[in-house]
Design a protein around this motif. Structure first.
Motif, PDB file in Angstrom:
ATOM      1  N   GLY A  66       0.933  -1.326  -0.089  1.00 14.95           N
ATOM      2  CA  GLY A  66       0.138   0.033   0.182  1.00 14.95           C
ATOM      3  C   GLY A  66       1.028   1.365  -0.031  1.00 14.95           C
ATOM      4  N   THR A  67       0.204   2.577  -0.220  1.00 17.92           N
ATOM      5  CA  THR A  67       0.681   3.646  -0.227  1.00 17.92           C
ATOM      6  C   THR A  67       0.931   4.221   1.199  1.00 17.92           C
ATOM      7  OG1 THR A  67      -0.046   4.250  -2.342  1.00 17.92           O
ATOM      8  CG2 THR A  67       0.932   6.139  -1.207  1.00 17.92           C
ATOM      9  N   PHE A  68      -0.185   3.798   1.915  1.00 18.20           N
ATOM     10  CA  PHE A  68      -0.334   4.441   3.262  1.00 18.20           C
ATOM     11  C   PHE A  68       0.024   5.782   3.458  1.00 18.20           C
ATOM     12  CE2 PHE A  68       0.777  -0.123   3.346  1.00 18.20           C
ATOM     13  CZ  PHE A  68      -0.229  -0.567   3.874  1.00 18.20           C
ATOM     14  N   ASP A  69      -0.673   6.541   2.652  1.00 17.58           N
ATOM     15  CA  ASP A  69      -0.650   8.042   2.876  1.00 17.58           C
ATOM     16  C   ASP A  69      -1.427   8.807   3.820  1.00 17.58           C
ATOM     17  OD1 ASP A  69       0.546  10.528   1.932  1.00 17.58           O
ATOM     18  OD2 ASP A  69      -1.075  10.967   0.749  1.00 17.58           O
ATOM     19  N   HIS A  86      -3.903   6.161   8.454  1.00 14.50           N
ATOM     20  CA  HIS A  86      -5.572   6.337   9.153  1.00 14.50           C
ATOM     21  C   HIS A  86      -6.122   5.027   9.399  1.00 14.50           C
ATOM     22  CE1 HIS A  86      -7.328   4.628   5.472  1.00 14.50           C
ATOM     23  NE2 HIS A  86      -7.011   5.608   4.668  1.00 14.50           N
ATOM     24  N   ILE A 125      -6.292  -2.916   8.287  1.00 13.54           N
ATOM     25  CA  ILE A 125      -5.929  -3.918   7.460  1.00 13.54           C
ATOM     26  C   ILE A 125      -4.326  -4.571   7.894  1.00 13.54           C
ATOM     27  CG2 ILE A 125      -4.574  -2.641   5.476  1.00 13.54           C
ATOM     28  CD1 ILE A 125      -6.518  -4.422   3.532  1.00 13.54           C
ATOM     29  N   THR A 176       4.759   1.564  -1.107  1.00  9.67           N
ATOM     30  CA  THR A 176       5.108   2.353  -2.465  1.00  9.67           C
ATOM     31  C   THR A 176       6.109   3.182  -2.561  1.00  9.67           C
ATOM     32  OG1 THR A 176       3.192   3.733  -2.484  1.00  9.67           O
ATOM     33  CG2 THR A 176       2.968   1.570  -3.359  1.00  9.67           C
ATOM     34  N   TYR A 185       7.555   4.753  -8.372  1.00 12.10           N
ATOM     35  CA  TYR A 185       6.592   3.998  -8.612  1.00 12.10           C
ATOM     36  C   TYR A 185       5.148   4.639  -8.568  1.00 12.10           C
ATOM     37  CZ  TYR A 185       3.280  -0.140  -8.490  1.00 12.10           C
ATOM     38  OH  TYR A 185       2.334  -0.971  -8.909  1.00 12.10           O
ATOM     39  N   ARG A 241       2.749   5.268 -11.862  1.00 13.16           N
ATOM     40  CA  ARG A 241       1.411   4.922 -12.093  1.00 13.16           C
ATOM     41  C   ARG A 241       0.313   5.808 -12.130  1.00 13.16           C
ATOM     42  NH1 ARG A 241      -1.115   1.663  -6.885  1.00 13.16           N
ATOM     43  NH2 ARG A 241      -0.146   3.149  -5.281  1.00 13.16           N
ATOM     44  N   LYS A 293      -0.026   8.135  -9.826  1.00 18.58           N
ATOM     45  CA  LYS A 293      -0.939   8.448  -8.419  1.00 18.58           C
ATOM     46  C   LYS A 293       0.032   9.777  -7.673  1.00 18.58           C
ATOM     47  CE  LYS A 293      -2.433   6.310  -4.210  1.00 18.58           C
ATOM     48  NZ  LYS A 293      -2.929   5.198  -3.574  1.00 18.58           N
ATOM     49  N   GLU A 296       7.905  -0.782  -2.631  1.00 16.54           N
ATOM     50  CA  GLU A 296       7.576  -1.249  -4.116  1.00 16.54           C
ATOM     51  C   GLU A 296       8.094  -0.248  -5.007  1.00 16.54           C
ATOM     52  OE1 GLU A 296       3.445  -1.716  -4.695  1.00 16.54           O
ATOM     53  OE2 GLU A 296       3.528  -3.469  -5.931  1.00 16.54           O
ATOM     54  N   LYS A 322       5.616  -7.560  -7.158  1.00 15.99           N
ATOM     55  CA  LYS A 322       4.695  -8.532  -6.306  1.00 15.99           C
ATOM     56  C   LYS A 322       5.131 -10.160  -6.549  1.00 15.99           C
ATOM     57  CE  LYS A 322       0.873  -5.492  -5.413  1.00 15.99           C
ATOM     58  NZ  LYS A 322       0.940  -4.415  -6.211  1.00 15.99           N
ATOM     59  N   GLY A 360      -7.041  -4.814   0.237  1.00 16.81           N
ATOM     60  CA  GLY A 360      -8.276  -4.571   0.740  1.00 16.81           C
ATOM     61  C   GLY A 360      -9.316  -4.751  -0.520  1.00 16.81           C
ATOM     62  N   TRP A 387      -9.356  -3.891  -4.473  1.00 18.32           N
ATOM     63  CA  TRP A 387      -8.453  -4.529  -5.543  1.00 18.32           C
ATOM     64  C   TRP A 387      -9.221  -5.903  -5.888  1.00 18.32           C
ATOM     65  CZ3 TRP A 387      -4.937  -1.749  -7.851  1.00 18.32           C
ATOM     66  CH2 TRP A 387      -4.588  -0.572  -7.374  1.00 18.32           C
ATOM     67  N   GLU A 397     -12.272  -6.985   3.641  1.00 16.59           N
ATOM     68  CA  GLU A 397     -13.047  -5.673   3.480  1.00 16.59           C
ATOM     69  C   GLU A 397     -12.633  -4.553   3.669  1.00 16.59           C
ATOM     70  OE1 GLU A 397     -17.662  -4.258   4.809  1.00 16.59           O
ATOM     71  OE2 GLU A 397     -16.889  -6.264   5.410  1.00 16.59           O
ATOM     72  N   ILE A 446     -13.712   6.205   5.368  1.00 16.09           N
ATOM     73  CA  ILE A 446     -12.327   6.734   5.769  1.00 16.09           C
ATOM     74  C   ILE A 446     -11.355   6.467   4.449  1.00 16.09           C
ATOM     75  CG2 ILE A 446     -11.336   4.903   7.249  1.00 16.09           C
ATOM     76  CD1 ILE A 446     -10.336   8.141   8.410  1.00 16.09           C
TER      77      ILE A 446
END
Ligand code: C2G
Length: 434
Positions: free
Chosen positions: A8-11, A14, A20, A36, A40, A44, A46, A72, A78, A93, A96, A113, A118
């Motif tokens: 994940g990016t985990f920006d 939260h 997760i 990420t 990268y 992509r 982002k 990543e 991956k 999550g 995807w 899930e 959020i």
């Protein structure tokens, strides 16, 4: 020991991220998290990531669920990671869902899930400044800024003004914009940033009015045919402490930086020649020649410098409209030839010959994702590659976003003396007869 991996990016870390990671850990004994890397994410498309990689890693670490963190860095990593670390279970999550089913050939695949209510996007919108962009527009086509602004923090194209109602109708058929302005003053008043996308003859006065009103400006170059007018605009922007930014996407993409690094850093030896050609056939835009020329002159001046000793050009005109020009620049030990066709077709290409190698970019080189280096003593061709998404506009907006966040007004990707030199060259081409 059962190994689990997630990415994940985990920006703007939260609760959803926390949940997760917690649940991923429950699927095994050892949790690896792929965060990420910046390149990268840029590749992509982002571009709205706010936190640095170091901050995002620190936040993931602080949860206490994670045994190992990796970065990543590229698409397709991956599979290699699963094999390298002997991963048993891949967790991600359910936004995807279905996208990673092919990984079940290598390990168990689990979609969890998402935590409801959020997201990083929501936090970004609530936390950061939002800037309204207004476009003053003569051209109903190719207004990529509208789509591309969605990918970068804090920008939205909300206003449009077209002098010609027919242009406006066509524009609105293609693009959804909240507010249609009655006149230019309305557009300036209602926008934080004005994007000037019109005929060259009108650019100077539109830009000037927006700057006087203290608004940031993006414009399609050249802004004018007169050096002193460009100087006036640059001085005005400084005096008003606002950003005056060219729409030259090329200088914002990584491959261009690599090109500069290879040529300015002497990695292909001393440069002997620079050849560059561009052409387009758009009958609706009579002065397109000048816009195209800017695209060739930017890399030329950056790579060859401003100290050419002699300049001459051959032009073919149809009335005032230049259909073709070949511009020749004699430097002390090298030469640059620029060919621009508007209506007349030339093959788009860029070739730089150095004493130790030749760089080639073919086709639409100004938005290319790669270039080749041919060395004299080897049949191998080295290819430099970087990925980017879309046409490059979002990278320009990202630079704008960084400048705004830092309270800086000067991007320095294209220097003032380079911009003034471009106008000087175009003025000479314009005044030469065929
Ligand atoms: N997540 C969640 N609930 C939320 C928000 C995010 O469960 N409300 C999950 C996502 O589903 C993802 C993880 O948190 O599994 C990280 O989300 P992002 O930071 O948005 O990462 P993303 O861009 O989805 O990158 O290679 C990159 C990865 O494939 C995923």
């Amino acid at each position: 020991m059962k190994k689990v991996i997630t990415y994940g990016t985990f920006d703007l870390f939260h609760k959803g991220h926390y949940n997760i990671l917690k649940r991923a850990k429950e699927y095994g004994d050892y949790l690896i998290v792929g965060v990420t890397g910046e390149n990268y994410d840029i590749g992509r498309g982002k571009l709205n990531v706010h936190d640095s990689l170091a901050t995002r890693i620190e936040n993931v670490q602080k949860t206490g669920f994670v045994d190992e963190i990796i970065v990543e860095e590229y698409l397709g990593q991956k599979i290699g990671d699963i094999l390298k670390y002997g991963v048993d279970t891949f967790v991600i999550g359910d936004d995807w869902k279905g996208k990673f089913d092919h990984l079940s050939r290598y390990c168990n695949m689990v979609y969890l899930e998402r935590t409801k209510g959020i997201s990083s996007t929501q936090i970004r919108e609530e936390t950061f400044n939002q800037y309204n962009i207004g476009i003053v527009c003569d051209f109903p086509n190719d207004n990529q800024i509208i789509k591309e602004s969605q990918f970068v923090n804090g920008f939205e194209v909300t206003n449009v003004y077209c002098e010609d109602n027919k242009v406006l109708d066509k524009f609105l058929e293609k693009y959804e914009v909240e507010n249609t302005c009655e006149n230019y003053s309305d557009l300036v008043e209602n926008s934080d940033i004005v994007y000037v996308r019109c005929e060259i003859s009108k650019r100077f006065s539109y830009i000037k009015k927006a700057l006087i009103a203290g608004k940031h400006v993006i414009y399609d170059p050249p802004a004018t045919f007169k050096e002193q007018e460009l100087q006036e605009l640059m001085d005005l922007a400084k005096q008003k402490k606002v950003i005056l930014m060219n729409n030259i996407k090329m200088v914002h993409i990584h491959v261009f930086n690599q090109l500069l690094w290879m040529t300015q850093g002497g990695l292909i030896g001393d440069i002997l020649s620079f050849n560059c050609a561009i052409s387009k056939n758009d009958v609706t835009r009579s002065n397109l020649f000048y816009d195209l020329s800017v695209y060739t002159l930017v890399p030329m001046l950056k790579i060859m410098g401003l100290d050419y000793e002699n300049f001459d050009c051959i032009v073919k005109k149809d009335g005032e409209n230049i259909e073709f020009a070949s511009m020749n620049f004699a430097y002390p030990n090298s030469r640059a030839i620029i060919t621009v066709g508007n209506k007349m077709r030339v093959d788009n290409q860029l070739e730089i010959v150095g004493t130790e190698g030749t760089i080639r970019m073919k086709n639409d080189w100004w938005r290319s994702r790669n270039f080749e280096i041919h060395t004299p003593d080897s049949t191998d061709v080295q290819v430099f590659n970087t990925n980017f998404d879309g046409n490059g506009f979002k990278y320009l907006l990202r630079e704008l976003s960084n400048l705004l966040a830092d309270n800086r007004i000067d991007s320095r990707r294209i220097q003032e003396d380079e911009l003034l030199e471009i106008i000087k060259i175009l003025e000479q081409v314009r005044n030469s007869s065929d």
